[in-house]
Design a protein around this motif. Sequence first.
Motif, PDB file in Angstrom:
ATOM      1  N   PRO A  88       0.806  -1.220   0.000  1.00  0.00           N
ATOM      2  CA  PRO A  88       0.000   0.000   0.000  1.00  0.00           C
ATOM      3  C   PRO A  88       0.835   1.264   0.000  1.00  0.00           C
ATOM      4  CG  PRO A  88       0.053  -0.936   2.215  1.00  0.00           C
ATOM      5  CD  PRO A  88       0.766  -1.903   1.323  1.00  0.00           C
ATOM      6  N   PHE A  89       2.147   1.133   0.128  1.00  0.00           N
ATOM      7  CA  PHE A  89       3.000   2.313   0.200  1.00  0.00           C
ATOM      8  C   PHE A  89       3.782   2.534  -1.085  1.00  0.00           C
ATOM      9  CE2 PHE A  89       2.950   0.258   4.464  1.00  0.00           C
ATOM     10  CZ  PHE A  89       1.892   0.979   4.922  1.00  0.00           C
ATOM     11  N   GLN A  90       3.497   1.749  -2.098  1.00  0.00           N
ATOM     12  CA  GLN A  90       4.092   1.947  -3.401  1.00  0.00           C
ATOM     13  C   GLN A  90       2.981   1.939  -4.439  1.00  0.00           C
ATOM     14  OE1 GLN A  90       7.077  -1.010  -4.013  1.00  0.00           O
ATOM     15  NE2 GLN A  90       8.375  -0.305  -2.322  1.00  0.00           N
ATOM     16  N   GLY A  91       3.197   2.644  -5.534  1.00  0.00           N
ATOM     17  CA  GLY A  91       2.154   2.730  -6.543  1.00  0.00           C
ATOM     18  C   GLY A  91       1.137   3.782  -6.135  1.00  0.00           C
ATOM     19  N   ASP A  92      -0.179   3.477  -6.305  1.00  0.00           N
ATOM     20  CA  ASP A  92      -1.224   4.450  -6.015  1.00  0.00           C
ATOM     21  C   ASP A  92      -1.465   4.517  -4.523  1.00  0.00           C
ATOM     22  OD1 ASP A  92      -1.416   4.836  -8.649  1.00  0.00           O
ATOM     23  OD2 ASP A  92      -3.244   3.629  -8.938  1.00  0.00           O
ATOM     24  N   PHE A  93      -1.257   5.704  -3.947  1.00  0.00           N
ATOM     25  CA  PHE A  93      -1.486   5.908  -2.521  1.00  0.00           C
ATOM     26  C   PHE A  93      -2.243   7.216  -2.365  1.00  0.00           C
ATOM     27  CE2 PHE A  93      -0.148   7.442   1.699  1.00  0.00           C
ATOM     28  CZ  PHE A  93      -0.599   6.378   2.449  1.00  0.00           C
ATOM     29  N   ASP A  94      -3.487   7.152  -1.908  1.00  0.00           N
ATOM     30  CA  ASP A  94      -4.368   8.320  -1.888  1.00  0.00           C
ATOM     31  C   ASP A  94      -4.319   9.003  -0.526  1.00  0.00           C
ATOM     32  OD1 ASP A  94      -6.247  10.201  -2.258  1.00  0.00           O
ATOM     33  OD2 ASP A  94      -7.810   8.844  -3.005  1.00  0.00           O
ATOM     34  N   PHE A  95      -3.423  10.024  -0.401  1.00  0.00           N
ATOM     35  CA  PHE A  95      -3.388  10.800   0.821  1.00  0.00           C
ATOM     36  C   PHE A  95      -4.711  11.522   1.052  1.00  0.00           C
ATOM     37  CE2 PHE A  95       1.492  11.460   0.587  1.00  0.00           C
ATOM     38  CZ  PHE A  95       1.672  10.194   1.124  1.00  0.00           C
ATOM     39  N   VAL A 102      -9.684  12.435   8.472  1.00  0.00           N
ATOM     40  CA  VAL A 102      -9.116  13.076   9.655  1.00  0.00           C
ATOM     41  C   VAL A 102      -9.405  14.564   9.704  1.00  0.00           C
ATOM     42  CG1 VAL A 102      -7.005  13.542  10.940  1.00  0.00           C
ATOM     43  CG2 VAL A 102      -7.293  11.356   9.773  1.00  0.00           C
ATOM     44  N   PHE A 103      -9.204  15.267   8.577  1.00  0.00           N
ATOM     45  CA  PHE A 103      -9.361  16.715   8.544  1.00  0.00           C
ATOM     46  C   PHE A 103     -10.660  17.166   7.914  1.00  0.00           C
ATOM     47  CE2 PHE A 103      -4.704  16.192   8.581  1.00  0.00           C
ATOM     48  CZ  PHE A 103      -4.447  16.881   9.741  1.00  0.00           C
ATOM     49  N   GLY A 104     -11.454  16.245   7.371  1.00  0.00           N
ATOM     50  CA  GLY A 104     -12.707  16.652   6.760  1.00  0.00           C
ATOM     51  C   GLY A 104     -12.542  17.176   5.360  1.00  0.00           C
ATOM     52  N   GLY A 105     -11.474  16.833   4.668  1.00  0.00           N
ATOM     53  CA  GLY A 105     -11.285  17.307   3.296  1.00  0.00           C
ATOM     54  C   GLY A 105      -9.831  17.559   3.006  1.00  0.00           C
ATOM     55  N   PHE A 106      -9.297  17.033   1.915  1.00  0.00           N
ATOM     56  CA  PHE A 106      -7.886  17.197   1.575  1.00  0.00           C
ATOM     57  C   PHE A 106      -7.585  18.653   1.264  1.00  0.00           C
ATOM     58  CE2 PHE A 106      -3.792  15.820   0.439  1.00  0.00           C
ATOM     59  CZ  PHE A 106      -3.400  16.529  -0.669  1.00  0.00           C
ATOM     60  N   GLY A 107      -6.499  19.148   1.847  1.00  0.00           N
ATOM     61  CA  GLY A 107      -6.064  20.505   1.569  1.00  0.00           C
ATOM     62  C   GLY A 107      -6.707  21.529   2.476  1.00  0.00           C
ATOM     63  N   GLY A 176     -18.466  17.520 -10.330  1.00  0.00           N
ATOM     64  CA  GLY A 176     -17.840  18.792  -9.983  1.00  0.00           C
ATOM     65  C   GLY A 176     -16.387  18.662  -9.588  1.00  0.00           C
ATOM     66  N   GLN A 177     -15.881  17.422  -9.491  1.00  0.00           N
ATOM     67  CA  GLN A 177     -14.485  17.190  -9.104  1.00  0.00           C
ATOM     68  C   GLN A 177     -13.851  16.141 -10.011  1.00  0.00           C
ATOM     69  OE1 GLN A 177     -14.824  16.177  -4.885  1.00  0.00           O
ATOM     70  NE2 GLN A 177     -14.050  18.220  -4.382  1.00  0.00           N
ATOM     71  N   VAL A 178     -12.561  16.271 -10.181  1.00  0.00           N
ATOM     72  CA  VAL A 178     -11.810  15.290 -10.970  1.00  0.00           C
ATOM     73  C   VAL A 178     -10.654  14.769 -10.142  1.00  0.00           C
ATOM     74  CG1 VAL A 178     -12.442  16.264 -13.210  1.00  0.00           C
ATOM     75  CG2 VAL A 178     -10.465  17.167 -12.009  1.00  0.00           C
ATOM     76  N   ARG A 179     -10.313  13.511 -10.362  1.00  0.00           N
ATOM     77  CA  ARG A 179      -9.199  12.894  -9.655  1.00  0.00           C
ATOM     78  C   ARG A 179      -7.924  13.098 -10.477  1.00  0.00           C
ATOM     79  NH1 ARG A 179      -8.978   9.182  -5.584  1.00  0.00           N
ATOM     80  NH2 ARG A 179     -11.243   8.917  -5.688  1.00  0.00           N
ATOM     81  N   VAL A 180      -6.908  13.615  -9.837  1.00  0.00           N
ATOM     82  CA  VAL A 180      -5.643  13.912 -10.505  1.00  0.00           C
ATOM     83  C   VAL A 180      -4.549  13.045  -9.912  1.00  0.00           C
ATOM     84  CG1 VAL A 180      -3.951  15.703 -11.018  1.00  0.00           C
ATOM     85  CG2 VAL A 180      -6.378  16.289 -10.923  1.00  0.00           C
ATOM     86  N   GLY A 187       5.825   7.575  -5.088  1.00  0.00           N
ATOM     87  CA  GLY A 187       4.755   6.894  -5.776  1.00  0.00           C
ATOM     88  C   GLY A 187       3.808   7.894  -6.411  1.00  0.00           C
ATOM     89  N   VAL A 188       2.652   7.412  -6.851  1.00  0.00           N
ATOM     90  CA  VAL A 188       1.658   8.267  -7.481  1.00  0.00           C
ATOM     91  C   VAL A 188       0.644   8.702  -6.420  1.00  0.00           C
ATOM     92  CG1 VAL A 188      -0.148   8.426  -9.218  1.00  0.00           C
ATOM     93  CG2 VAL A 188       1.943   7.142  -9.721  1.00  0.00           C
ATOM     94  N   VAL A 189       0.540  10.004  -6.231  1.00  0.00           N
ATOM     95  CA  VAL A 189      -0.383  10.560  -5.247  1.00  0.00           C
ATOM     96  C   VAL A 189      -1.645  11.022  -5.978  1.00  0.00           C
ATOM     97  CG1 VAL A 189      -0.748  12.351  -3.516  1.00  0.00           C
ATOM     98  CG2 VAL A 189       1.508  11.289  -3.762  1.00  0.00           C
ATOM     99  N   GLN A 190      -2.787  10.596  -5.467  1.00  0.00           N
ATOM    100  CA  GLN A 190      -4.065  10.966  -6.074  1.00  0.00           C
ATOM    101  C   GLN A 190      -4.743  12.036  -5.216  1.00  0.00           C
ATOM    102  OE1 GLN A 190      -6.361   7.392  -6.480  1.00  0.00           O
ATOM    103  NE2 GLN A 190      -5.362   6.815  -8.395  1.00  0.00           N
ATOM    104  N   THR A 191      -5.220  13.089  -5.871  1.00  0.00           N
ATOM    105  CA  THR A 191      -5.946  14.148  -5.182  1.00  0.00           C
ATOM    106  C   THR A 191      -7.205  14.489  -5.967  1.00  0.00           C
ATOM    107  OG1 THR A 191      -4.706  15.870  -6.354  1.00  0.00           O
ATOM    108  CG2 THR A 191      -3.847  15.154  -4.211  1.00  0.00           C
ATOM    109  N   MET A 192      -8.177  15.044  -5.258  1.00  0.00           N
ATOM    110  CA  MET A 192      -9.412  15.495  -5.891  1.00  0.00           C
ATOM    111  C   MET A 192      -9.342  17.012  -6.050  1.00  0.00           C
ATOM    112  SD  MET A 192     -11.052  12.750  -6.465  1.00  0.00           S
ATOM    113  CE  MET A 192     -12.632  13.440  -6.976  1.00  0.00           C
ATOM    114  N   ARG A 193      -9.635  17.469  -7.261  1.00  0.00           N
ATOM    115  CA  ARG A 193      -9.604  18.899  -7.535  1.00  0.00           C
ATOM    116  C   ARG A 193     -10.915  19.333  -8.181  1.00  0.00           C
ATOM    117  NH1 ARG A 193      -3.579  19.753 -10.233  1.00  0.00           N
ATOM    118  NH2 ARG A 193      -2.366  19.051  -8.413  1.00  0.00           N
TER     119      ARG A 193
END
Length: 384
Positions: A88-95, A102-107, A176-180, A187-193
């Motif tokens: 789970p710590f290599q490849g796709d890992f979605d912070f 934990v914070f109620g929304g990334f960023g 209304g959001q896209v995964r980037v 690794g590859v970090v996925q975020t929603m924008r």
Amino acid sequence: MADKRDYYEVMGVPRNASEDEIKKSYRKLAKEYHPDLHPGDKNAEARFKEVNEAYEVLSDKDKRARYDQFGHAGVDPNFGGGAGGGNPFQGDFDFGDIFSSVFGGFGGFGGRQQNPNAPRRGSDTEAVIEISFEEAAKGCKKTITYQRVEDCPDCHGSGAKPGTSPVSCPHCSGTGQVRVNQRTPFGVVQTMRTCDKCKGKGKIVEEPCKKCGGNGKVRNQKTLEINIPAGVAHEQLLRVSGQGNAGVNGGLPGDLLLAVRVRPHAIFERKGNDIWCEIPITFSQAALGAEITVPTLDGDVVYNVHEGTQPGDIFKLKNRGIENLTGRGRGDQYVKVTIEVPRNLSKEQKDLLQQFETMASDKNYQRRKSFREKIFGNKGKESK
């Protein structure tokens, strides 16, 4: 595996720490080492990665149990297909998933991202009104005209040409959001924008309304009758609820903030809820006493000036001031006396005044007598 630090040590918590203690520690460390706060700092970036890795394991009951029993090997992909058969710590890992829980929304620490399609209250708008001193004191009704933003009457706020409707955004499938995906050394970090095409709305207008240009809003002139309460002060702001700019996505409208300007009065001056004025009287009225007419906000009243009134004396007319803005009580009116010295006297008038002056003594002028005594003492006293 040998170079990995103990996850409990990374998180700074004991092995028997509760879920809340682990989450609290993660919030603190994630804030401390977040890459946005340390741009270009590789050590902070590595520490942030390490903290997220530790939390991803310790926040999951199954993974934590395997880690407690077997250490890092328990969550290694080669351990019986653990952690889903892939590291789970290599490849796709979605912070972003961790931050959402934990914070109620990334960023955004401590707050959820606002849904762009949620109803939002409209902004406030402002206008200015000028009224007279009496209108401010007594209250009045005024008609004002001002500008405010309203829903477009042609498209009813949709922004689409009449007869058409907004369509689902093909870029984000209406979410209304896209995964980037962003490739990093870890690794590859996925975020929603927010979707750039629809600006997070999930819908796009293919044929814009001509009247509003696709905005869904227009600026119109509004005429409104306003109740000005008694006791309003100069430059005071009155809030008129619901008469501001239109809301978004069906949200409530804002308010109208009305700045009141009160024109100065010819003789009255306001001090709090009291009013002041000056009344000129003649020398003989002051000396002998007299019945005088005093203007008030409620009309003229008769007042008896007492014998021997001095310049600058002040008398009070109770409850003749301005009403309290809450409607409870009323101020007073204070009247300051000024004595006008006559001019252009005839010879006969002068002779009479001279005769009076000859007959007058210090007992008729107490202030003059006191003044002489302060300067000269008893030796300087004069009497006639």
